[in-house]
Scaffold this motif. Structure first.
Motif, mmCIF file in Angstrom:
data_model
loop_
_atom_site.group_PDB
_atom_site.id
_atom_site.type_symbol
_atom_site.label_atom_id
_atom_site.label_comp_id
_atom_site.label_asym_id
_atom_site.label_seq_id
_atom_site.Cartn_x
_atom_site.Cartn_y
_atom_site.Cartn_z
ATOM 1 N N GLY A 187 0.788 -1.216 0.000
ATOM 2 C CA GLY A 187 0.000 0.000 0.000
ATOM 3 C C GLY A 187 0.822 1.268 0.000
ATOM 4 N N ARG A 188 2.129 1.153 0.238
ATOM 5 C CA ARG A 188 3.002 2.331 0.265
ATOM 6 C C ARG A 188 4.051 2.291 -0.854
ATOM 7 N N PHE A 189 4.553 1.122 -1.173
ATOM 8 C CA PHE A 189 5.592 0.969 -2.190
ATOM 9 C C PHE A 189 4.991 0.338 -3.440
ATOM 10 N N THR A 190 5.510 0.736 -4.591
ATOM 11 C CA THR A 190 5.100 0.152 -5.861
ATOM 12 C C THR A 190 6.335 -0.183 -6.690
ATOM 13 N N ILE A 191 6.425 -1.436 -7.114
ATOM 14 C CA ILE A 191 7.526 -1.855 -7.982
ATOM 15 C C ILE A 191 7.029 -1.898 -9.416
ATOM 16 N N SER A 192 7.876 -1.462 -10.336
ATOM 17 C CA SER A 192 7.537 -1.504 -11.749
ATOM 18 C C SER A 192 8.813 -1.740 -12.541
ATOM 19 N N ARG A 193 8.678 -2.074 -13.814
ATOM 20 C CA ARG A 193 9.874 -2.307 -14.615
ATOM 21 C C ARG A 193 9.630 -1.912 -16.053
ATOM 22 N N ASN A 246 10.918 -3.355 -19.353
ATOM 23 C CA ASN A 246 11.640 -4.504 -19.908
ATOM 24 C C ASN A 246 12.597 -4.094 -21.029
ATOM 25 N N ALA A 247 12.210 -3.114 -21.808
ATOM 26 C CA ALA A 247 13.049 -2.686 -22.926
ATOM 27 C C ALA A 247 14.350 -2.069 -22.434
ATOM 28 N N LYS A 248 14.311 -1.462 -21.256
ATOM 29 C CA LYS A 248 15.497 -0.803 -20.698
ATOM 30 C C LYS A 248 16.172 -1.654 -19.623
ATOM 31 N N ASN A 249 15.654 -2.847 -19.359
ATOM 32 C CA ASN A 249 16.195 -3.702 -18.289
ATOM 33 C C ASN A 249 16.318 -2.929 -16.982
ATOM 34 N N THR A 250 15.295 -2.175 -16.677
ATOM 35 C CA THR A 250 15.312 -1.299 -15.507
ATOM 36 C C THR A 250 14.114 -1.595 -14.619
ATOM 37 N N VAL A 251 14.366 -1.586 -13.306
ATOM 38 C CA VAL A 251 13.299 -1.768 -12.332
ATOM 39 C C VAL A 251 13.263 -0.541 -11.435
ATOM 40 N N TYR A 252 12.058 -0.184 -11.012
ATOM 41 C CA TYR A 252 11.858 0.999 -10.182
ATOM 42 C C TYR A 252 11.148 0.601 -8.882
ATOM 43 N N LEU A 253 11.371 1.389 -7.856
ATOM 44 C CA LEU A 253 10.632 1.226 -6.610
ATOM 45 C C LEU A 253 10.171 2.605 -6.161
ATOM 46 N N GLN A 254 8.873 2.845 -6.305
ATOM 47 C CA GLN A 254 8.278 4.090 -5.821
ATOM 48 C C GLN A 254 7.900 3.889 -4.374
ATOM 49 N N MET A 255 8.468 4.710 -3.503
ATOM 50 C CA MET A 255 8.244 4.571 -2.071
ATOM 51 C C MET A 255 7.545 5.813 -1.555
ATOM 52 N N ASN A 256 6.313 5.639 -1.099
ATOM 53 C CA ASN A 256 5.513 6.738 -0.558
ATOM 54 C C ASN A 256 5.260 6.512 0.927
ATOM 55 N N SER A 257 4.832 7.567 1.590
ATOM 56 C CA SER A 257 4.518 7.492 3.027
ATOM 57 C C SER A 257 5.646 6.816 3.801
#
Length: 115
Positions: A65-71, A73-84
């Motif tokens: 409910g606070r963090f969201t992982i996304s990626r 694929n074309a850039k071989n990159t993963v993200y972690l959006q961290m809120n609250s």
């Protein structure tokens, strides 16, 4: 040679947000999943979030409910959006990649949340 390079860590006040990025480069063979771990001082490294190539995600209960992982694929990159963010989120965050050529770790990025 495969490299994972993380960015986006820093110091933030409680309730704030940060976005971590991890870019994989080199001789990458069939990425199966990418994810984030963290390790706080005096504690064991724990899995925070994971995302498969197909987009299936998994989170540790403490960040749901606070963090969201996304990626991207074309850039071989993963993200972690961290809120609250909370002070207990303070840790070194590590990126991990599971691939057909082996498992790889990033060097880590510090996230500090002040109260």
């Amino acid at each position: 040679q495969v490299q994972l390079v993380e960015s986006g860590g820093g110091l933030v006040q409680a309730g704030g947000s940060l976005r971590l990025s991890c870019a994989a480069s080199g001789s990458i063979f069939r990425i199966n999943a990418m994810g984030w771990y963290r390790q706080a001082p005096g504690k064991q490294r724990e899995s925070v979030a994971l995302i498969t190539t197909g987009g299936t995600t998994n989170y540790v209960d403490s960040v749901k409910g606070r963090f969201t992982i996304s990626r991207d694929n074309a850039k071989n990159t993963v993200y972690l959006q961290m809120n609250s963010l909370k002070p207990e989120d303070t840790a070194v965050y590590y990126c991990k990649m599971w691939s057909g050529g082996g498992d790889y770790w990033g060097q880590g990025t510090q996230v500090t949340v002040s109260s």
